[in-house]
Enzyme design. Structure first.
Site, PDB file in Angstrom:
ATOM      1  N   LYS A   1      -8.087   4.855  -2.947  1.00 35.96           N
ATOM      2  CA  LYS A   1      -9.199   3.812  -1.645  1.00 35.96           C
ATOM      3  C   LYS A   1     -10.099   4.846  -1.945  1.00 35.96           C
ATOM      4  O   LYS A   1     -10.267   5.798  -1.422  1.00 35.96           O
ATOM      5  CB  LYS A   1      -8.129   3.759  -0.806  1.00 35.96           C
ATOM      6  CG  LYS A   1      -8.791   3.075   0.781  1.00 35.96           C
ATOM      7  CD  LYS A   1      -7.838   2.423   2.133  1.00 35.96           C
ATOM      8  CE  LYS A   1      -7.926   2.215   2.954  1.00 35.96           C
ATOM      9  NZ  LYS A   1      -6.665   2.486   3.361  1.00 35.96           N
TER      10      LYS A   1
ATOM     11  N   GLU B   1       0.893  -1.129  -0.296  1.00 38.56           N
ATOM     12  CA  GLU B   1       0.487   0.193   0.184  1.00 38.56           C
ATOM     13  C   GLU B   1       0.387   0.751  -0.426  1.00 38.56           C
ATOM     14  O   GLU B   1       1.646   1.308   0.752  1.00 38.56           O
ATOM     15  CB  GLU B   1      -0.898  -0.258   1.374  1.00 38.56           C
ATOM     16  CG  GLU B   1      -1.881   1.384   1.619  1.00 38.56           C
ATOM     17  CD  GLU B   1      -3.089   1.068   2.384  1.00 38.56           C
ATOM     18  OE1 GLU B   1      -3.686   1.936   2.604  1.00 38.56           O
ATOM     19  OE2 GLU B   1      -2.783  -0.090   3.000  1.00 38.56           O
TER      20      GLU B   1
ATOM     21  N   CYS C   1      -6.139  -2.621   1.727  1.00 32.07           N
ATOM     22  CA  CYS C   1      -6.068  -2.307   2.476  1.00 32.07           C
ATOM     23  C   CYS C   1      -7.786  -2.803   3.468  1.00 32.07           C
ATOM     24  O   CYS C   1      -8.522  -3.604   2.979  1.00 32.07           O
ATOM     25  CB  CYS C   1      -5.758  -1.231   3.753  1.00 32.07           C
ATOM     26  SG  CYS C   1      -5.342  -1.528   5.449  1.00 32.07           S
TER      27      CYS C   1
END
Length: 368
Positions: free
Chosen positions: A133, A45, A166
């Protein structure tokens, strides 16, 4: 596409908050993985140029140190595509499909927003996808804006590659959106491995971290191989000027301890998890496993029950920083209003009233 695909999960530190040096390191790692026969390479990430959430500024933080940290994040963020052309070239030179996390800088005029983004390059270096994200987790909202797209699965030379970042891998609708597009591979990436409950944000060097049930479930549900890349970082990787931040009560690198793994379509670990080591984790994926797994449980197919359930995803193209973005409502001219008025045979003032109400609804929704 062959019957066997070699995947690689990169578990190496970035050159923290140094965009050019991190991209150079990433290219070297892609070359290394390519020499080892990798077909698909995944990075952690926000690898370029470092996950900022190991430090959480707030009332207890020194204001000057906090400002310096935030500015360093801004200055090291990437502009897409111009800053990532070396990554495209590396994918092309090594003939690998590449998924790499980055801090992406918004390029809309006047905006300084940073997004947590995964970029997907095909093996010829073409940038085939960008996924931001959707929801920054907890204190990550200090650093990143909310993602404004729903593209999560991309056609590549190794098959359909999906990616979630995530805790998006805990979002049922995001996961369903990915698996129903028929993932061959699912790439997820994380900033490390951590404890739960009272041990939240302490290092967890076992599969007790909440990420691992999500990894295995996505593999089983999607009949996909999951390549999970986790970050490693220690004080030696961080510029001296930031050491005090990570030694304060506002920062910790303890949980940047890796944990990368590969899980097969039956939900079983076939490589890793590996903690602490600076390595590249490889696995040769036999694609027949996907077919065998689907015989029992074919979620994108006979187990989907599309006649009962309906999942819709709405792309927010109006706010993606792209030259092809539609014109915002606020930018419509009098000529535009006149055209709509004539087409609908409605008073121009009424059209302006409706457009104003739509703009208010859109703005309210953005802050919900």
């Amino acid at each position: 596409m062959t019957d066997t695909v070699r995947v690689a999960a990169v578990q190496q530190p970035p050159v923290f908050f140094d965009r050019e040096a991190t991209i150079e390191r990433a290219c070297e790692l892609v070359e290394t993985a390519g020499r080892q026969g990798a077909d698909l390479v995944a990075f952690p990430e926000s690898y370029v140029a470092g996950y900022p959430g190991y430090y959480t500024p707030g009332p207890a933080a020194d204001a000057d140190e906090q400002s310096a940290y935030l500015l360093a994040l801004q200055e090291s963020a990437v502009r897409v595509p111009q800053d990532v052309e070396p990554l495209a070239a590396a994918a092309d030179d090594s003939d690998v499909v590449l998924v790499v996390g980055c801090n992406e800088r918004d390029q809309r005029p006047g905006s300084e927003t940073i997004y947590n983004t995964n970029l997907v390059f095909d093996s010829d270096g073409t940038l085939v996808g960008r996924h931001r994200k959707l929801v920054p987790t907890f204190t990550e909202r200090l650093y990143w804006g909310r993602g404004d797209d729903t593209d999560v699965v991309f056609e590549t030379d190794v098959g359909r590659v999906g990616t979630l970042i995530c805790w998006e891998n805990h979002m049922p609708l995001a996961r369903a959106h990915a698996l129903h597009q028929g993932e061959t591979f699912h790439v997820c990436n994380w900033p490390g491995s951590w404890g739960t409950g009272e041990r939240y944000l302490e290092a967890e060097r076992s599969t007790d971290c909440d990420c691992y049930p999500a990894i295995r479930e996505q593999a089983f549900s999607a009949n996909a191989f999951v390549v999970s890349a986790h970050a490693v970082l220690d004080p030696a990787d961080v510029p001296d000027r930031f050491h005090a931040l990570f030694e304060s009560e506002c920062g910790s690198l303890e949980w940047a301890c890796g944990g990368s793994c590969v899980v097969d379509p039956f939900g079983q670990y076939v490589a890793g998890p590996v903690f602490d080591d600076r390595t590249i984790l490889y696995h040769d994926c036999d694609l027949e496993k996907r077919q065998l797994a689907a015989v029992e449980f074919d979620q994108p197919g006979h187990y989907s029950r599309d006649d009962v359930f309906d999942l819709q995803a709405s792309n927010r193209d109006d706010v993606v920083s792209s030259p092809d973005s539609p014109t915002p409502l606020s930018d419509l001219t009098d000529e535009d209003v006149a055209l709509v008025s004539d087409r609908l045979e409605e008073d121009p003032d009424r059209i302006r009233e409706i457009l104003g109400a739509l703009a208010d609804v859109r703005e309210d929704r953005a802050y919900q």
